[in-house]
Scaffold this motif. Structure first.
Motif, PDB file in Angstrom:
ATOM      1  N   ALA A 206       0.833  -1.203   0.000  1.00 27.42           N
ATOM      2  CA  ALA A 206       0.000   0.000   0.000  1.00 27.42           C
ATOM      3  C   ALA A 206       0.868   1.254   0.000  1.00 27.42           C
ATOM      4  CB  ALA A 206      -0.919  -0.015   1.218  1.00 27.42           C
ATOM      5  N   GLU A 207       1.951   1.228   0.754  1.00 28.74           N
ATOM      6  CA  GLU A 207       2.846   2.380   0.827  1.00 28.74           C
ATOM      7  C   GLU A 207       3.532   2.612  -0.523  1.00 28.74           C
ATOM      8  OE1 GLU A 207       6.544   3.983   3.621  1.00 28.74           O
ATOM      9  OE2 GLU A 207       5.849   1.908   3.790  1.00 28.74           O
ATOM     10  N   ASN A 208       3.927   1.522  -1.178  1.00 32.87           N
ATOM     11  CA  ASN A 208       4.574   1.652  -2.482  1.00 32.87           C
ATOM     12  C   ASN A 208       3.635   2.315  -3.493  1.00 32.87           C
ATOM     13  OD1 ASN A 208       5.292   0.623  -5.317  1.00 32.87           O
ATOM     14  ND2 ASN A 208       7.113   0.067  -4.151  1.00 32.87           N
ATOM     15  N   ILE A 209       2.399   1.892  -3.520  1.00 29.94           N
ATOM     16  CA  ILE A 209       1.437   2.456  -4.460  1.00 29.94           C
ATOM     17  C   ILE A 209       1.183   3.937  -4.156  1.00 29.94           C
ATOM     18  CG2 ILE A 209      -0.980   2.361  -5.184  1.00 29.94           C
ATOM     19  CD1 ILE A 209      -0.770  -0.708  -4.857  1.00 29.94           C
ATOM     20  N   MET A 210       1.139   4.295  -2.860  1.00 28.18           N
ATOM     21  CA  MET A 210       0.944   5.684  -2.474  1.00 28.18           C
ATOM     22  C   MET A 210       2.079   6.562  -3.004  1.00 28.18           C
ATOM     23  SD  MET A 210       0.855   7.336   1.368  1.00 28.18           S
ATOM     24  CE  MET A 210      -0.237   6.048   1.949  1.00 28.18           C
ATOM     25  N   ILE A 211       3.318   6.079  -2.837  1.00 23.54           N
ATOM     26  CA  ILE A 211       4.471   6.864  -3.286  1.00 23.54           C
ATOM     27  C   ILE A 211       4.537   6.886  -4.814  1.00 23.54           C
ATOM     28  CG2 ILE A 211       6.986   7.028  -3.228  1.00 23.54           C
ATOM     29  CD1 ILE A 211       5.489   7.839  -0.628  1.00 23.54           C
ATOM     30  N   ALA A 212       4.200   5.774  -5.466  1.00 24.14           N
ATOM     31  CA  ALA A 212       4.173   5.769  -6.936  1.00 24.14           C
ATOM     32  C   ALA A 212       3.192   6.805  -7.468  1.00 24.14           C
ATOM     33  CB  ALA A 212       3.830   4.379  -7.450  1.00 24.14           C
ATOM     34  N   ASP A 213       2.054   6.993  -6.781  1.00 30.74           N
ATOM     35  CA  ASP A 213       1.107   8.029  -7.184  1.00 30.74           C
ATOM     36  C   ASP A 213       1.728   9.414  -7.059  1.00 30.74           C
ATOM     37  OD1 ASP A 213      -0.977   6.436  -7.993  1.00 30.74           O
ATOM     38  OD2 ASP A 213      -1.997   6.457  -6.045  1.00 30.74           O
ATOM     39  N   MET A 214       2.530   9.619  -6.005  1.00 29.84           N
ATOM     40  CA  MET A 214       3.210  10.905  -5.865  1.00 29.84           C
ATOM     41  C   MET A 214       4.188  11.139  -7.012  1.00 29.84           C
ATOM     42  SD  MET A 214       4.122  11.231  -1.839  1.00 29.84           S
ATOM     43  CE  MET A 214       5.094  12.680  -2.216  1.00 29.84           C
ATOM     44  N   VAL A 215       4.912  10.096  -7.395  1.00 28.79           N
ATOM     45  CA  VAL A 215       5.852  10.229  -8.506  1.00 28.79           C
ATOM     46  C   VAL A 215       5.100  10.533  -9.797  1.00 28.79           C
ATOM     47  CG1 VAL A 215       7.579   9.011  -9.887  1.00 28.79           C
ATOM     48  CG2 VAL A 215       7.584   8.773  -7.405  1.00 28.79           C
ATOM     49  N   ARG A 216       3.971   9.871 -10.006  1.00 32.17           N
ATOM     50  CA  ARG A 216       3.153  10.182 -11.180  1.00 32.17           C
ATOM     51  C   ARG A 216       2.759  11.657 -11.195  1.00 32.17           C
ATOM     52  NH1 ARG A 216      -1.579   8.011 -10.540  1.00 32.17           N
ATOM     53  NH2 ARG A 216      -2.232   8.272 -12.703  1.00 32.17           N
ATOM     54  N   ASN A 217       2.365  12.168 -10.039  1.00 30.97           N
ATOM     55  CA  ASN A 217       1.973  13.578  -9.963  1.00 30.97           C
ATOM     56  C   ASN A 217       3.155  14.493 -10.260  1.00 30.97           C
ATOM     57  OD1 ASN A 217      -0.671  12.935  -9.304  1.00 30.97           O
ATOM     58  ND2 ASN A 217      -0.300  13.016  -7.101  1.00 30.97           N
ATOM     59  N   ASP A 218       4.335  14.145  -9.739  1.00 29.52           N
ATOM     60  CA  ASP A 218       5.528  14.954 -10.003  1.00 29.52           C
ATOM     61  C   ASP A 218       5.855  14.971 -11.498  1.00 29.52           C
ATOM     62  OD1 ASP A 218       5.782  15.526  -7.322  1.00 29.52           O
ATOM     63  OD2 ASP A 218       7.469  14.156  -6.969  1.00 29.52           O
ATOM     64  N   LEU A 219       5.839  13.799 -12.121  1.00 29.03           N
ATOM     65  CA  LEU A 219       6.216  13.729 -13.530  1.00 29.03           C
ATOM     66  C   LEU A 219       5.172  14.383 -14.434  1.00 29.03           C
ATOM     67  CD1 LEU A 219       7.873  10.208 -13.961  1.00 29.03           C
ATOM     68  CD2 LEU A 219       8.903  12.401 -13.357  1.00 29.03           C
ATOM     69  N   GLN A 220       3.922  14.444 -13.984  1.00 30.52           N
ATOM     70  CA  GLN A 220       2.896  15.124 -14.773  1.00 30.52           C
ATOM     71  C   GLN A 220       3.213  16.602 -14.958  1.00 30.52           C
ATOM     72  OE1 GLN A 220      -0.745  14.213 -12.729  1.00 30.52           O
ATOM     73  NE2 GLN A 220      -1.047  12.281 -13.811  1.00 30.52           N
ATOM     74  N   ARG A 221       4.001  17.159 -14.046  1.00 30.09           N
ATOM     75  CA  ARG A 221       4.332  18.582 -14.136  1.00 30.09           C
ATOM     76  C   ARG A 221       5.307  18.869 -15.278  1.00 30.09           C
ATOM     77  NH1 ARG A 221       6.239  20.104  -8.237  1.00 30.09           N
ATOM     78  NH2 ARG A 221       6.331  22.194  -9.169  1.00 30.09           N
ATOM     79  N   VAL A 222       6.019  17.852 -15.736  1.00 32.36           N
ATOM     80  CA  VAL A 222       6.973  18.051 -16.836  1.00 32.36           C
ATOM     81  C   VAL A 222       6.694  17.097 -17.991  1.00 32.36           C
ATOM     82  CG1 VAL A 222       8.829  18.989 -15.401  1.00 32.36           C
ATOM     83  CG2 VAL A 222       8.630  16.498 -15.703  1.00 32.36           C
ATOM     84  N   GLY A 223       5.609  16.342 -17.909  1.00 33.67           N
ATOM     85  CA  GLY A 223       5.297  15.345 -18.927  1.00 33.67           C
ATOM     86  C   GLY A 223       4.233  15.820 -19.892  1.00 33.67           C
ATOM     87  N   VAL A 224       4.306  15.311 -21.101  1.00 31.32           N
ATOM     88  CA  VAL A 224       3.254  15.571 -22.078  1.00 31.32           C
ATOM     89  C   VAL A 224       1.957  14.946 -21.556  1.00 31.32           C
ATOM     90  CG1 VAL A 224       2.480  15.087 -24.430  1.00 31.32           C
ATOM     91  CG2 VAL A 224       4.891  15.643 -23.986  1.00 31.32           C
ATOM     92  N   PRO A 225       0.859  15.691 -21.541  1.00 34.51           N
ATOM     93  CA  PRO A 225      -0.397  15.135 -21.019  1.00 34.51           C
ATOM     94  C   PRO A 225      -0.748  13.797 -21.668  1.00 34.51           C
ATOM     95  CG  PRO A 225      -0.637  17.489 -21.416  1.00 34.51           C
ATOM     96  CD  PRO A 225       0.712  17.101 -21.959  1.00 34.51           C
ATOM     97  N   GLY A 226      -1.137  12.858 -20.805  1.00 37.21           N
ATOM     98  CA  GLY A 226      -1.539  11.542 -21.278  1.00 37.21           C
ATOM     99  C   GLY A 226      -0.414  10.545 -21.445  1.00 37.21           C
ATOM    100  N   THR A 227       0.853  10.960 -21.175  1.00 38.72           N
ATOM    101  CA  THR A 227       1.974  10.042 -21.393  1.00 38.72           C
ATOM    102  C   THR A 227       2.538   9.453 -20.101  1.00 38.72           C
ATOM    103  OG1 THR A 227       3.704  11.766 -21.303  1.00 38.72           O
ATOM    104  CG2 THR A 227       2.622  11.363 -23.436  1.00 38.72           C
ATOM    105  N   VAL A 228       2.071   9.915 -18.951  1.00 38.80           N
ATOM    106  CA  VAL A 228       2.584   9.371 -17.688  1.00 38.80           C
ATOM    107  C   VAL A 228       1.972   7.982 -17.481  1.00 38.80           C
ATOM    108  CG1 VAL A 228       2.775   9.681 -15.206  1.00 38.80           C
ATOM    109  CG2 VAL A 228       2.822  11.676 -16.716  1.00 38.80           C
TER     110      VAL A 228
END
Length: 363
Positions: A206-228
């Motif tokens: 559960a903790e791993n998935i929570m942190i992976a969601d945070m990483v997804r959110n971080d990368l969305q700030r510099v990622g092309v929409p829809g590619t994360v």
């Protein structure tokens, strides 16, 4: 900052590359303009900042699959590491203090301030400089390579007398912070540690998935929409003496994204901060008695000519500082959630430190 003429040169070494002759230094959180001119840069970031990069003049890339019978003419003689006494290590938080802070985090979670906090402590031992020189970072790196091989092993040593920011860091990190190649950025957060795969728990997953969601959110700030995207979820990786749960997140970067912009979106690494990141960082500042320094920051390299980079999370590594006559330091920690047991979390910090402290210490 440019290196003054005749000043001692530093060294950096990672998988596949050796660099010598540091000639420039910059804080990437403040300015990445020098990287637009190109060059190979070794990067070491403190958890609290700065994230410094040193440009090296001489760079030698080793083949990915060297001939095992070949003699490397550049190979230096094996060095002997002289570490601190194994009994001389002290911790910024002892067992009781650490367990109390686990309960502090759990109370913050109960209050709704945070969901998860990475709670760390710093171990250190006296290691004086000898004959006016700093300890041999490459000798320690060789010891770790033999006793605890790691995918993001390496080191950077620029001596204090070089004329710009010094650094002494040796990494045996198992965790990818950021890899940049072919216009994409990827990250491999680790959450979940046990002696064997059978020891991994639902709390770890559960903790791993929570942190992976945070990483997804971080990368969305510099990622092309829809590619994360998550390309590998809850993979089990075996390392010397323990196993980890690792999830890989990848995105196509927005064209024109600079190195400072990438770090502004992602630093410090989510896996060693907490959720939400801003609240977790505030809590870390309140409950940890000493700065983390390079621990939980980053170490790696940027090839500004090729637009590529490989930065590891600054865990499972050592750093040396000259204060107090010279001290070698090592950090260890654990992710705290509402389901954490204080004694088990303390034992996890012990597990992560045991093997590497043993390798770096004199009998």
């Amino acid at each position: 900052m440019q290196q003054p003429p005749g000043a001692p040169q530093g060294r950096a070494w990672f998988a596949g590359v050796d660099a010598a002759g540091a000639v420039e230094c910059v804080d990437l959180l403040q300015d990445d303009a020098p990287l637009r001119r190109g060059g190979f840069w070794a990067v070491v970031g403190d958890f609290e900042g700065p994230v410094r990069a040193w440009r090296f003049e001489h760079v030698r890339r080793r083949p990915d699959t060297p001939d095992p019978g070949a003699v490397d003419p550049h190979r230096e003689p094996e060095r002997t590491w002289h570490g601190p006494a194994s009994s001389s290590w002290t911790s910024s938080l002892g067992p009781d203090a650490y367990r109390r802070r686990v309960e502090d985090v759990r109370e913050a979670i109960r209050q709704g301030d945070v969901y998860q906090v990475n709670l760390c402590r710093v171990l250190s031992a006296p290691l004086p400089a000898t004959d006016g020189g700093e300890p041999d970072a490459q000798a320690l790196s060789s010891v770790l390579d033999r006793g605890n091989p790691a995918p993001y092993a390496g080191g950077v040593h620029v001596p204090a007398r070089s004329g710009f920011d010094p650094v002494w860091v040796v990494s045996a990190s198992p965790e990818l912070f950021l890899r940049v190649a072919d216009g994409h950025v990827s990250s491999g957060p680790i959450k979940g540690t046990a002696v064997t795969e059978a020891g991994l728990t639902d709390k770890d997953r559960a903790e791993n998935i929570m942190i992976a969601d945070m990483v997804r959110n971080d990368l969305q700030r510099v990622g092309v929409p829809g590619t994360v995207e998550v390309t590998d979820l809850l993979a089990v990786e075996a390392h010397p003496g323990l196993v980890h749960l690792v999830t890989t997140v990848r995105a196509r970067m927005l064209p024109g994204t600079g190195w400072s912009e990438l770090l502004a979106a992602t630093y410090p690494p989510a896996s060693v901060s907490g959720a939400p990141k801003s609240s977790a960082l505030d809590h870390i500042r309140r409950v940890e008695p000493v700065p983390r320094g390079p621990y939980c920051g980053t170490i790696g390299w940027i090839d500004a000519d090729r637009g590529t980079a490989e930065l590891a999370v600054g865990i499972r590594g050592f750093w040396w500082r000259p204060d107090d006559g010279g001290r070698l330091a090592f950090g260890t920690g654990a992710g705290i959630t509402w389901g954490s047991d204080p004694e088990q979390e303390w034992r996890e910090t012990e597990l992560k430190a045991h093997r590497l402290i043993g390798l770096a210490s004199a009998p």
